[in-house]
Design a protein around this motif. Structure first.
Motif, PDB file in Angstrom:
ATOM      1  N   VAL A  41       0.838  -1.205   0.000  1.00 40.29           N
ATOM      2  CA  VAL A  41       0.000   0.000   0.000  1.00 40.29           C
ATOM      3  C   VAL A  41       0.875   1.258   0.000  1.00 40.29           C
ATOM      4  N   ARG A  42       1.943   1.232   0.780  1.00 42.75           N
ATOM      5  CA  ARG A  42       2.845   2.392   0.827  1.00 42.75           C
ATOM      6  C   ARG A  42       3.501   2.639  -0.531  1.00 42.75           C
ATOM      7  N   LEU A  43       4.040   1.592  -1.137  1.00 43.26           N
ATOM      8  CA  LEU A  43       4.694   1.752  -2.429  1.00 43.26           C
ATOM      9  C   LEU A  43       3.724   2.282  -3.478  1.00 43.26           C
ATOM     10  N   HIS A  44       2.510   1.763  -3.447  1.00 49.36           N
ATOM     11  CA  HIS A  44       1.518   2.232  -4.428  1.00 49.36           C
ATOM     12  C   HIS A  44       1.185   3.701  -4.193  1.00 49.36           C
ATOM     13  N   ALA A  45       1.059   4.103  -2.936  1.00 51.75           N
ATOM     14  CA  ALA A  45       0.764   5.505  -2.629  1.00 51.75           C
ATOM     15  C   ALA A  45       1.902   6.426  -3.055  1.00 51.75           C
ATOM     16  N   GLU A  46       3.114   5.889  -3.086  1.00 54.49           N
ATOM     17  CA  GLU A  46       4.282   6.665  -3.512  1.00 54.49           C
ATOM     18  C   GLU A  46       4.420   6.707  -5.034  1.00 54.49           C
ATOM     19  N   GLY A  47       3.469   6.076  -5.744  1.00 53.62           N
ATOM     20  CA  GLY A  47       3.528   6.062  -7.193  1.00 53.62           C
ATOM     21  C   GLY A  47       4.431   4.987  -7.764  1.00 53.62           C
ATOM     22  N   LYS A  48       4.808   4.010  -6.937  1.00 49.00           N
ATOM     23  CA  LYS A  48       5.709   2.935  -7.361  1.00 49.00           C
ATOM     24  C   LYS A  48       4.910   1.650  -7.547  1.00 49.00           C
ATOM     25  N   ALA A  49       3.993   1.701  -8.513  1.00 46.38           N
ATOM     26  CA  ALA A  49       3.079   0.577  -8.709  1.00 46.38           C
ATOM     27  C   ALA A  49       3.813  -0.694  -9.118  1.00 46.38           C
ATOM     28  N   ASP A  50       4.828  -0.579  -9.967  1.00 40.49           N
ATOM     29  CA  ASP A  50       5.554  -1.769 -10.396  1.00 40.49           C
ATOM     30  C   ASP A  50       6.318  -2.394  -9.237  1.00 40.49           C
ATOM     31  N   ALA A  51       6.950  -1.564  -8.414  1.00 41.78           N
ATOM     32  CA  ALA A  51       7.662  -2.082  -7.247  1.00 41.78           C
ATOM     33  C   ALA A  51       6.698  -2.738  -6.277  1.00 41.78           C
ATOM     34  N   ALA A  52       5.518  -2.158  -6.131  1.00 37.95           N
ATOM     35  CA  ALA A  52       4.501  -2.750  -5.256  1.00 37.95           C
ATOM     36  C   ALA A  52       4.100  -4.122  -5.758  1.00 37.95           C
ATOM     37  N   GLU A  53       3.899  -4.236  -7.064  1.00 45.28           N
ATOM     38  CA  GLU A  53       3.476  -5.521  -7.623  1.00 45.28           C
ATOM     39  C   GLU A  53       4.603  -6.551  -7.595  1.00 45.28           C
ATOM     40  N   ASP A  54       5.838  -6.110  -7.792  1.00 49.32           N
ATOM     41  CA  ASP A  54       6.975  -7.031  -7.692  1.00 49.32           C
ATOM     42  C   ASP A  54       7.070  -7.612  -6.286  1.00 49.32           C
ATOM     43  N   LEU A  55       6.894  -6.751  -5.292  1.00 51.89           N
ATOM     44  CA  LEU A  55       6.942  -7.223  -3.913  1.00 51.89           C
ATOM     45  C   LEU A  55       5.775  -8.163  -3.621  1.00 51.89           C
ATOM     46  N   PHE A  56       4.588  -7.785  -4.091  1.00 54.19           N
ATOM     47  CA  PHE A  56       3.422  -8.642  -3.897  1.00 54.19           C
ATOM     48  C   PHE A  56       3.651 -10.021  -4.506  1.00 54.19           C
ATOM     49  N   ASP A  57       4.264 -10.051  -5.670  1.00 56.30           N
ATOM     50  CA  ASP A  57       4.505 -11.327  -6.336  1.00 56.30           C
ATOM     51  C   ASP A  57       5.391 -12.247  -5.499  1.00 56.30           C
ATOM     52  N   ALA A  58       6.306 -11.668  -4.732  1.00 55.17           N
ATOM     53  CA  ALA A  58       7.160 -12.497  -3.880  1.00 55.17           C
ATOM     54  C   ALA A  58       6.366 -13.148  -2.750  1.00 55.17           C
ATOM     55  N   TRP A  59       5.323 -12.485  -2.334  1.00 55.04           N
ATOM     56  CA  TRP A  59       4.456 -13.007  -1.270  1.00 55.04           C
ATOM     57  C   TRP A  59       3.328 -13.886  -1.801  1.00 55.04           C
ATOM     58  N   LEU A  60       3.058 -13.815  -3.090  1.00 55.66           N
ATOM     59  CA  LEU A  60       1.836 -14.386  -3.649  1.00 55.66           C
ATOM     60  C   LEU A  60       1.602 -15.861  -3.315  1.00 55.66           C
ATOM     61  N   PRO A  61       2.609 -16.744  -3.349  1.00 60.42           N
ATOM     62  CA  PRO A  61       2.318 -18.141  -3.002  1.00 60.42           C
ATOM     63  C   PRO A  61       1.694 -18.303  -1.617  1.00 60.42           C
ATOM     64  N   LEU A  62       2.148 -17.518  -0.647  1.00 55.77           N
ATOM     65  CA  LEU A  62       1.561 -17.591   0.699  1.00 55.77           C
ATOM     66  C   LEU A  62       0.173 -16.962   0.726  1.00 55.77           C
ATOM     67  N   VAL A  63       0.010 -15.840   0.039  1.00 57.73           N
ATOM     68  CA  VAL A  63      -1.311 -15.198  -0.028  1.00 57.73           C
ATOM     69  C   VAL A  63      -2.330 -16.182  -0.594  1.00 57.73           C
ATOM     70  N   ARG A  64      -1.983 -16.775  -1.717  1.00 59.35           N
ATOM     71  CA  ARG A  64      -2.880 -17.723  -2.382  1.00 59.35           C
ATOM     72  C   ARG A  64      -3.184 -18.916  -1.479  1.00 59.35           C
ATOM     73  N   HIS A  65      -2.165 -19.403  -0.778  1.00 59.04           N
ATOM     74  CA  HIS A  65      -2.333 -20.568   0.088  1.00 59.04           C
ATOM     75  C   HIS A  65      -3.311 -20.273   1.225  1.00 59.04           C
ATOM     76  N   GLU A  66      -3.251 -19.064   1.756  1.00 61.39           N
ATOM     77  CA  GLU A  66      -4.093 -18.707   2.893  1.00 61.39           C
ATOM     78  C   GLU A  66      -5.566 -18.512   2.533  1.00 61.39           C
ATOM     79  N   VAL A  67      -5.856 -18.247   1.281  1.00 60.03           N
ATOM     80  CA  VAL A  67      -7.260 -17.969   0.942  1.00 60.03           C
ATOM     81  C   VAL A  67      -8.050 -19.235   0.642  1.00 60.03           C
ATOM     82  N   GLN A  68      -7.490 -20.395   0.907  1.00 57.04           N
ATOM     83  CA  GLN A  68      -8.250 -21.628   0.729  1.00 57.04           C
ATOM     84  C   GLN A  68      -9.485 -21.618   1.632  1.00 57.04           C
ATOM     85  N   PRO A  69     -10.658 -21.826   1.079  1.00 58.37           N
ATOM     86  CA  PRO A  69     -11.867 -21.835   1.912  1.00 58.37           C
ATOM     87  C   PRO A  69     -11.769 -22.880   3.015  1.00 58.37           C
TER      88      PRO A  69
END
Length: 315
Positions: free
Chosen positions: A230-258
């Motif tokens: 959220v901070r990176l996106h607010a700073e106008g660094k959308a690509d950096a925000a998404e790159d960081l999110f991608d590093a977390w994505l496997p855990l994010v996806r794993h946690e949303v299992q119903p």
């Protein structure tokens, strides 16, 4: 006492409710859990939500949990209290008690029996009247759970009719176009601005921020991810925000299992020292040896990849 308003932004993590191994409330772990959320950089938290297993708590337990969370939260760390209930009297009573105890606002989801959008409008008219106009309300739009579909037009009508409805917790999925309609339809001459915080485990956080969301309100067990994105996106660094999110994505996806997701989150919070036990009250899943091994591997990979993407792992 600070309160949520139409410009509230940032990360309001959904808090777990800690239990001991025998299922009793663990009030001491509330203190360490709040401290962990503050260390992660969160702006506030939401308690007694779905992740907080609110429907598994007796009325006196809900009040004890609420008061312990609010007592631990420092000044400026805003706490929203989930007060959804089948009966409006109970909803209003808990909401008023929450505000008296120092809450920043309350969150209300539609009850499953609301079959039409006219009924949704009438339900919130009653709820707002019973709470009082000085209680800020977050409208939780989570049709996957409630079964109640609410259109963007109805959400905008609600905030026009009721100035105290200042925030939308956006959880419809797929819902990006709906989010866009709410954002573009609020903050106009006819409709006041509506703060939008997003749930669904943060799975679509980068896209939601790009569509105009103000931040996140979900229970990912590494909330520093949401804070940094959220901070990176607010700073106008959308690509950096998404790159960081991608590093977390496997855990994010794993946690949303119903079903299984809550157990995974609580086990992760236990490992991080935020709570003493990963107990989920029945009915709820119990992690198998295979589940635990998967979690081990995903966390290890995140610990290796996140710093390389410019992220951090809060202590």
């Amino acid at each position: 006492m600070t309160q949520i308003d139409r410009h509230t932004a940032g990360v309001y993590v959904i808090a777990a409710t800690p239990f001991a191994d025998d299922g009793a409330l663990d009030l001491e772990s509330i203190d360490s859990l709040v401290d962990s959320y503050i260390a992660a950089g969160c702006d506030g938290m939401t308690i007694l939500g779905v992740m907080g297993e609110a429907m598994k708590l007796a009325a006196d337990e809900s009040r004890a949990v609420m008061r312990r969370f609010l007592a631990r939260a420092p000044k400026g760390f805003e706490t929203i209290v989930g007060v959804s209930a089948p009966g409006l009297d109970n909803l209003a009573r808990l909401g008023q008690e929450a505000m008296e105890a120092g809450a920043a606002g309350v969150m209300i989801a539609p009850i499953p029996s609301l079959a039409t959008e006219e009924q949704v409008l009438n339900y919130y008219a009653q709820a707002c009247a019973m709470l009082g106009e000085d209680v800020p309300v977050c409208f939780q739009d989570y049709p996957q759970l409630t079964g109640v579909k609410v259109s963007a037009d109805t959400i905008l009508e609600l905030t026009r009719r009721h100035p105290q409805i200042v925030m939308l917790k956006h959880e419809d999925c797929p819902g990006l176009n709906k989010l866009t309609r709410v954002r573009e339809g609020s903050g106009t001459e006819s409709t006041p601005r509506l703060s939008i915080l997003c749930g669904n485990g943060g799975l679509h956080l980068c896209q939601e921020l790009a569509r105009g969301a103000d931040g996140a309100m979900t229970g990912f067990a590494f909330p520093e991810m949401m804070v940094d994105v959220v901070r990176l996106h607010a700073e106008g660094k959308a690509d950096a925000a998404e790159d960081l999110f991608d590093a977390w994505l496997p855990l994010v996806r794993h946690e949303v299992q119903p079903g299984l997701g809550l157990a995974l989150r609580k086990e992760t919070l236990r490992r991080r020292g935020a709570i003493k036990s990963a107990k989920v009250r029945a009915p709820g899943p119990k992690l198998t040896a295979a589940d635990l091994a998967e979690l081990d591997r995903l966390i290890s990979r995140a610990e290796a990849r996140v710093p390389a993407a410019g992220g951090r792992l809060a202590a």
